[in-house]
Design an enzyme around this catalytic site. Structure first.
Site, mmCIF file in Angstrom:
data_model
loop_
_atom_site.group_PDB
_atom_site.id
_atom_site.type_symbol
_atom_site.label_atom_id
_atom_site.label_comp_id
_atom_site.label_asym_id
_atom_site.label_seq_id
_atom_site.Cartn_x
_atom_site.Cartn_y
_atom_site.Cartn_z
ATOM 1 N N SER A 251 0.668 -1.202 0.107
ATOM 2 C CA SER A 251 0.079 -0.126 0.032
ATOM 3 C C SER A 251 0.959 1.203 -0.011
ATOM 4 O O SER A 251 1.708 1.241 0.812
ATOM 5 C CB SER A 251 -0.933 -0.099 1.222
ATOM 6 O OG SER A 251 -1.422 1.293 1.386
ATOM 7 N N TYR B 255 -2.541 0.186 9.923
ATOM 8 C CA TYR B 255 -2.723 -0.692 8.617
ATOM 9 C C TYR B 255 -1.494 -0.323 7.843
ATOM 10 O O TYR B 255 -0.808 -1.366 7.412
ATOM 11 C CB TYR B 255 -3.971 -0.011 7.788
ATOM 12 C CG TYR B 255 -3.883 -0.225 6.349
ATOM 13 C CD1 TYR B 255 -3.633 0.567 5.347
ATOM 14 C CD2 TYR B 255 -4.413 -1.565 5.942
ATOM 15 C CE1 TYR B 255 -3.614 0.317 4.027
ATOM 16 C CE2 TYR B 255 -4.137 -1.922 4.553
ATOM 17 C CZ TYR B 255 -3.899 -1.186 3.720
ATOM 18 O OH TYR B 255 -3.759 -1.233 2.221
ATOM 19 N N LYS C 84 1.437 -3.428 6.742
ATOM 20 C CA LYS C 84 2.115 -3.417 5.102
ATOM 21 C C LYS C 84 3.348 -3.232 5.186
ATOM 22 O O LYS C 84 4.270 -4.019 4.459
ATOM 23 C CB LYS C 84 1.136 -2.494 4.154
ATOM 24 C CG LYS C 84 -0.109 -2.772 4.015
ATOM 25 C CD LYS C 84 -0.487 -4.145 3.626
ATOM 26 C CE LYS C 84 -1.916 -4.661 3.337
ATOM 27 N NZ LYS C 84 -2.001 -5.923 2.509
HETATM 28 C C1 WQD Z 1 -9.481 8.692 0.603
HETATM 29 C C2 WQD Z 1 -9.747 10.166 0.933
HETATM 30 C C3 WQD Z 1 -9.936 10.433 3.386
HETATM 31 C C4 WQD Z 1 -13.645 8.561 3.581
HETATM 32 C C5 WQD Z 1 -6.635 3.364 2.061
HETATM 33 C C6 WQD Z 1 -5.335 2.593 2.060
HETATM 34 C C7 WQD Z 1 -4.887 2.237 0.541
HETATM 35 C C8 WQD Z 1 -6.131 1.479 -0.096
HETATM 36 C C9 WQD Z 1 -7.331 2.302 0.012
HETATM 37 C C10 WQD Z 1 -6.053 -1.008 -0.196
HETATM 38 C C11 WQD Z 1 -8.698 10.434 2.418
HETATM 39 C C12 WQD Z 1 -11.234 10.899 2.518
HETATM 40 C C13 WQD Z 1 -12.463 9.011 3.016
HETATM 41 C C14 WQD Z 1 -14.810 9.356 4.037
HETATM 42 C C15 WQD Z 1 -13.443 11.349 3.561
HETATM 43 N N1 WQD Z 1 -6.227 0.273 0.526
HETATM 44 N N2 WQD Z 1 -12.506 10.403 3.321
HETATM 45 N N3 WQD Z 1 -14.742 10.836 4.051
HETATM 46 O O1 WQD Z 1 -7.326 5.922 3.377
HETATM 47 O O2 WQD Z 1 -6.401 6.997 1.365
HETATM 48 O O3 WQD Z 1 -6.498 4.461 1.587
HETATM 49 O O4 WQD Z 1 -7.680 2.817 1.310
HETATM 50 O O5 WQD Z 1 -6.218 -0.967 -1.420
HETATM 51 O O6 WQD Z 1 -4.044 1.040 0.656
HETATM 52 O O7 WQD Z 1 -4.381 3.342 2.551
HETATM 53 O O8 WQD Z 1 -8.701 5.672 1.259
HETATM 54 O O9 WQD Z 1 -10.947 6.030 0.613
HETATM 55 O O10 WQD Z 1 -10.308 6.150 2.959
HETATM 56 O O11 WQD Z 1 -9.657 7.863 1.916
HETATM 57 O O12 WQD Z 1 -13.269 12.532 3.493
HETATM 58 O O13 WQD Z 1 -15.978 9.129 4.481
HETATM 59 O O14 WQD Z 1 -11.191 10.560 1.456
HETATM 60 O O15 WQD Z 1 -9.682 11.568 4.410
HETATM 61 O O16 WQD Z 1 -8.307 11.759 2.082
HETATM 62 P P1 WQD Z 1 -7.227 6.021 1.885
HETATM 63 P P2 WQD Z 1 -9.883 6.304 1.651
#
Ligand code: WQD
Length: 340
Positions: free
Chosen positions: A127, A151, A155
């Site tokens: 990741s 998390y 990884k």
């Molecule tokens: C994206 C952006 C949040 C939800 C993780 C892992 C990555 C991959 C995907 C496996 C961020 C913002 C999110 C919400 C929001 N995992 N957000 N409101 O955390 O970047 O990545 O998941 O394949 O390896 O690290 O993904 O979609 O949770 O967040 O504002 O309800 O959206 O703060 O900026 P993330 P995410």
């Protein structure tokens, strides 16, 4: 060359899309999945899209050596793609020991079983979150790792374990693929992101609002050092990620030991960019409220994808609008996801 590939977590979001690509490329596929965040129905849809079924679906926990031994004994596994893990940043801050048990414990059980059964090719689902809170984007594979949540640390720890395993077992080959943010769905609308419970990732949250299952999006902070203050990520279409795994199997014997590769597009999008694009593509309003930052989050993660392009001649093909379009199509076709 055709291989028999064990895909752990093969019924999940990225796993199921990867199974389609593997079958389409002539590989035989064996899946091990505990369905803690997936549905067996996804594997039936994999067969429908690919025009042929996977070889076998085993229900079990990747930490369970007996389950692993049964799989390796029953099938001539030639390579493994290891997806089975927990993957939500926010959740990992709440239950860190569960993340280490499943993500690290599962990987050590798997690599030990592979060694005992003479299987020496592993594609590991890593990741971009291992890079942590960095100001130097785009990120190359040489960028320092500084994970900021359990998390990401799980990884990063798995990568270190696998690097040590490669030093110990000369014939072992590991490709650690650091995904940026997989999003979207299969264009048929048969496969997509259907997490159990409240979505941790943003795209399924958006599609569930658009289909009427959720009220409004919480935007986790608009005080980051970014143009509009919200988090920037490198969203990559899940079909691109799946094709990247097929390419990985074609190249796994290129180099000895462990190779780390970014899977991203090189293009960043903020939360508000994504909300705007999704609204334009779906025609559905996305009400949102800015709340506090999510613990463990970072401001910006964008890939420099040039290493994999140079090594494999592979790069992501789809843009953000295509991810929104395909994710929305899947949710419209499956308002409540897969049958449980
Ligand atoms: C994206 C952006 C949040 C939800 C993780 C892992 C990555 C991959 C995907 C496996 C961020 C913002 C999110 C919400 C929001 N995992 N957000 N409101 O955390 O970047 O990545 O998941 O394949 O390896 O690290 O993904 O979609 O949770 O967040 O504002 O309800 O959206 O703060 O900026 P993330 P995410």
């Amino acid at each position: 060359m055709p291989r028999t590939v064990l895909v752990t977590g093969g019924a999940g979001f990225i796993g199921s899309h990867t199974c389609v690509e593997l079958l389409a490329s002539g590989h035989e596929v064996v899946v091990l999945d505990d369905h803690s965040n997936s549905s067996p129905e996804a594997l039936e849809r994999v067969a429908k899209i690919a025009g042929r079924p996977i070889a076998a679906a085993h229900v079990g926990d990747v930490r369970d050596r007996r389950a692993l031994d049964a799989v390796f004994t029953a099938h001539p596994i030639d390579a493994v793609i290891h997806f089975a893990a927990k993957k939500a940043v926010g959740e990992s801050v709440q239950i860190p020991l569960t993340y280490y048990d499943i993500n690290v414990g599962g990987t050590t059980a798997l690599i030990s079983a592979m060694h005992d059964h003479g299987v020496h090719r592993l594609v590991f689902s890593s990741s971009c979150s291992v890079y942590g809170d960095t100001t130097t984007v785009p990120l190359t594979e040489a960028s320092p790792a500084a994970p900021t949540n359990p998390y990401a640390t799980s990884k990063w720890t798995c990568e270190r374990i696998l690097a040590d395993a490669c030093r110990h077992v000369p014939e072992l080959r590991v490709l650690a693929l650091r995904y940026f943010n997989p999003a979207g769905a299969h264009p048929t609308g048969l496969l997509g992101e259907d997490p159990h419970g409240v979505p941790g990732n943003i795209m399924p949250y958006l599609t569930q609002i658009a289909v009427g299952r959720r009220e409004e999006l919480s935007v986790f902070g608009d005080d980051y050092p970014t143009p509009d203050g919200t988090g920037i990520r490198d969203y990559i279409h899940v079909v691109d990620v799946a094709e990247g795994h097929r390419a990985a199997l074609d190249h796994i014997d290129d180099e000895p030991g462990m190779v780390i590769l970014n899977l991203g597009t090189g293009r960043g999008a903020s939360v508000l960019d994504l909300v705007r694009t999704f609204q334009e593509v779906s025609g559905r309003p996305i009400p949102y409220r800015v709340t506090g930052r999510r613990p463990g989050d970072v401001a910006e993660l964008v890939a420099d994808p040039s290493k994999v392009a140079a090594a494999w001649g592979w790069r992501a093909r789809h843009d953000l609008a295509a991810m929104c379009r395909d994710a929305w199509h899947f949710q419209q076709q499956n308002p409540y996801g897969y049958a449980r």
